[in-house]
Write a protein that holds these residues in place. Structure first.
Motif, PDB file in Angstrom:
ATOM      1  N   ILE A   1      25.120  19.206 -63.421  1.00 22.35           N
ATOM      2  CA  ILE A   1      24.380  20.392 -62.716  1.00 22.35           C
ATOM      3  C   ILE A   1      22.884  20.195 -63.079  1.00 22.35           C
ATOM      4  O   ILE A   1      22.739  20.605 -64.518  1.00 22.35           O
ATOM      5  N   HIS A   2      22.192  19.931 -62.281  1.00 23.49           N
ATOM      6  CA  HIS A   2      20.604  19.696 -62.555  1.00 23.49           C
ATOM      7  C   HIS A   2      19.871  19.983 -61.396  1.00 23.49           C
ATOM      8  O   HIS A   2      20.325  19.706 -60.299  1.00 23.49           O
ATOM      9  N   SER A   3      18.790  20.146 -61.526  1.00 20.83           N
ATOM     10  CA  SER A   3      17.757  20.850 -60.335  1.00 20.83           C
ATOM     11  C   SER A   3      17.157  19.589 -59.559  1.00 20.83           C
ATOM     12  O   SER A   3      16.996  19.447 -58.419  1.00 20.83           O
ATOM     13  N   GLN A   4      17.339  18.223 -60.287  1.00 21.53           N
ATOM     14  CA  GLN A   4      16.613  17.112 -59.739  1.00 21.53           C
ATOM     15  C   GLN A   4      17.681  16.065 -59.437  1.00 21.53           C
ATOM     16  O   GLN A   4      17.542  15.072 -58.477  1.00 21.53           O
ATOM     17  N   TYR A   5      18.643  16.002 -60.118  1.00 20.05           N
ATOM     18  CA  TYR A   5      19.831  14.910 -59.987  1.00 20.05           C
ATOM     19  C   TYR A   5      21.076  15.092 -59.768  1.00 20.05           C
ATOM     20  O   TYR A   5      21.481  16.254 -60.223  1.00 20.05           O
ATOM     21  N   GLN A   6      21.788  14.546 -59.103  1.00 23.59           N
ATOM     22  CA  GLN A   6      23.386  14.892 -58.849  1.00 23.59           C
ATOM     23  C   GLN A   6      24.009  14.017 -59.936  1.00 23.59           C
ATOM     24  O   GLN A   6      25.242  14.640 -60.193  1.00 23.59           O
ATOM     25  N   TYR A   7      23.817  13.157 -60.142  1.00 16.40           N
ATOM     26  CA  TYR A   7      24.502  12.155 -61.108  1.00 16.40           C
ATOM     27  C   TYR A   7      23.758  11.650 -62.249  1.00 16.40           C
ATOM     28  O   TYR A   7      22.320  11.682 -62.158  1.00 16.40           O
ATOM     29  N   VAL A   8      24.117  11.174 -63.553  1.00 13.50           N
ATOM     30  CA  VAL A   8      23.637  10.457 -64.365  1.00 13.50           C
ATOM     31  C   VAL A   8      24.181   9.218 -64.472  1.00 13.50           C
ATOM     32  O   VAL A   8      25.539   9.335 -64.642  1.00 13.50           O
ATOM     33  N   ARG A   9      23.543   8.025 -64.692  1.00 15.58           N
ATOM     34  CA  ARG A   9      24.284   7.040 -64.684  1.00 15.58           C
ATOM     35  C   ARG A   9      24.242   6.570 -66.329  1.00 15.58           C
ATOM     36  O   ARG A   9      23.115   7.017 -67.096  1.00 15.58           O
ATOM     37  N   PHE A  10      25.175   6.109 -66.968  1.00 13.78           N
ATOM     38  CA  PHE A  10      25.250   6.127 -68.476  1.00 13.78           C
ATOM     39  C   PHE A  10      25.834   4.710 -68.862  1.00 13.78           C
ATOM     40  O   PHE A  10      26.696   4.159 -68.052  1.00 13.78           O
TER      41      PHE A  10
ATOM     42  N   LEU B   1      20.445   6.871 -70.158  1.00 14.05           N
ATOM     43  CA  LEU B   1      20.757   7.578 -69.269  1.00 14.05           C
ATOM     44  C   LEU B   1      19.654   7.447 -68.091  1.00 14.05           C
ATOM     45  O   LEU B   1      18.490   7.234 -68.400  1.00 14.05           O
ATOM     46  N   ASP B   2      20.336   7.544 -66.822  1.00 11.63           N
ATOM     47  CA  ASP B   2      19.421   7.521 -65.628  1.00 11.63           C
ATOM     48  C   ASP B   2      19.629   8.619 -64.647  1.00 11.63           C
ATOM     49  O   ASP B   2      20.935   8.816 -64.356  1.00 11.63           O
ATOM     50  N   GLY B   3      18.852   9.387 -64.370  1.00 10.37           N
ATOM     51  CA  GLY B   3      19.068  10.495 -63.446  1.00 10.37           C
ATOM     52  C   GLY B   3      19.048   9.937 -62.132  1.00 10.37           C
ATOM     53  O   GLY B   3      18.189   9.116 -61.752  1.00 10.37           O
TER      54      GLY B   3
ATOM     55  N   ALA C   1      17.945  24.657 -69.032  1.00 10.13           N
ATOM     56  CA  ALA C   1      19.439  24.604 -68.259  1.00 10.13           C
ATOM     57  C   ALA C   1      19.477  23.173 -67.742  1.00 10.13           C
ATOM     58  O   ALA C   1      20.597  22.706 -67.681  1.00 10.13           O
ATOM     59  N   ASP C   2      18.610  22.420 -67.162  1.00  2.00           N
ATOM     60  CA  ASP C   2      18.693  20.941 -66.893  1.00  2.00           C
ATOM     61  C   ASP C   2      19.272  20.171 -67.838  1.00  2.00           C
ATOM     62  O   ASP C   2      20.301  19.495 -67.718  1.00  2.00           O
ATOM     63  N   ASN C   3      18.498  20.337 -68.926  1.00  2.00           N
ATOM     64  CA  ASN C   3      19.021  19.412 -69.980  1.00  2.00           C
ATOM     65  C   ASN C   3      20.426  19.860 -70.443  1.00  2.00           C
ATOM     66  O   ASN C   3      21.251  18.749 -70.833  1.00  2.00           O
ATOM     67  N   ASP C   4      20.525  21.013 -70.484  1.00  2.00           N
ATOM     68  CA  ASP C   4      21.908  21.405 -70.968  1.00  2.00           C
ATOM     69  C   ASP C   4      23.095  21.280 -69.928  1.00  2.00           C
ATOM     70  O   ASP C   4      24.501  20.921 -70.382  1.00  2.00           O
ATOM     71  N   GLY C   5      22.918  20.996 -68.916  1.00  2.00           N
ATOM     72  CA  GLY C   5      23.714  20.521 -67.706  1.00  2.00           C
ATOM     73  C   GLY C   5      24.074  18.990 -67.953  1.00  2.00           C
ATOM     74  O   GLY C   5      25.153  18.569 -67.860  1.00  2.00           O
ATOM     75  N   ILE C   6      23.070  18.289 -68.159  1.00  2.00           N
ATOM     76  CA  ILE C   6      23.407  16.876 -68.781  1.00  2.00           C
ATOM     77  C   ILE C   6      24.340  16.647 -69.980  1.00  2.00           C
ATOM     78  O   ILE C   6      25.160  16.104 -70.049  1.00  2.00           O
TER      79      ILE C   6
END
Length: 185
Positions: free
Chosen positions: A84-93, A111-113, A159-164
């Motif tokens: 859940i992020h305003s700019q990314y739908q997924y995180v590659r890890f 991590l890659d957004g 909130a974006d960082n907390d979503g990650i």
């Protein structure tokens, strides 16, 4: 309205682990999420549990596992997880699991957004620097409207960082629960 709803959902969901909006960093200022456990399992059993979890979680262990060294007790996984992020739908890890008899340690790094709108973006300590800069702006802004706007930007960034963080901590918890559950009879 959409951003306000996203902000409200993130605020409610992320207070469960009391994050300050910053991503966890290791001693070298790289993002690092870690977890460990001491299950009563032999090294070979842990290996099978980890591979079983990857198969269950990502659908195909062969695509997700980038390295599997049973002798050294290391499995490296590269995959994606929704966030859940305003700019990314997924995180590659990248997730490395090091294990031996009755013990394992899991570490998520690199991590890659990922978004449909732009190329993947490497996440690092700059996300935390952005929070610090926005906190400073809120403290020093004397214009009430500008301060309020800065507060909203700060809360969205947190909130974006907390979503990650929520997604990645949940991933580590899922691994721990899978390892701890009894083998199928």
């Amino acid at each position: 309205m959409k951003n306000l709803l996203l902000f409200a959902l993130l605020s409610a969901a992320t207070h469960t682990f009391a994050q300050d909006g910053k991503l966890p960093l290791d001693a070298k200022n790289n993002i690092s999420y870690t977890d460990s456990g001491q299950p009563k399992l032999r090294k070979s059993e842990l290996h099978q549990k980890i591979r079983g979890w990857v198969e269950k979680k990502f659908g195909n262990a062969e695509n997700a596992i980038t390295s599997d060294d049973t002798e050294a007790g290391i499995v490296l996984i590269t995959s994606y997880i929704p966030v859940i992020h305003s700019q990314y739908q997924y995180v590659r890890f990248d997730l490395g699991v090091q294990y031996k008899d009755n013990q394992y340690e899991a570490r998520i790094t690199t991590l890659d957004g990922v978004s449909a709108e732009h190329s993947p973006v490497r996440l690092n300590g700059k996300e935390n620097d952005d929070i610090i800069a926005k906190e400073q702006t809120v403290k020093t802004e004397s214009n009430r409207k500008k301060r309020k706007d800065a507060e909203v930007e700060l809360q969205m960034s947190k909130a974006d960082n907390d979503g990650i963080s929520t997604s990645l901590y949940n991933l580590l918890a899922d691994l721990k629960n899978y390892i701890a559950k009894p083998a199928a009879e």
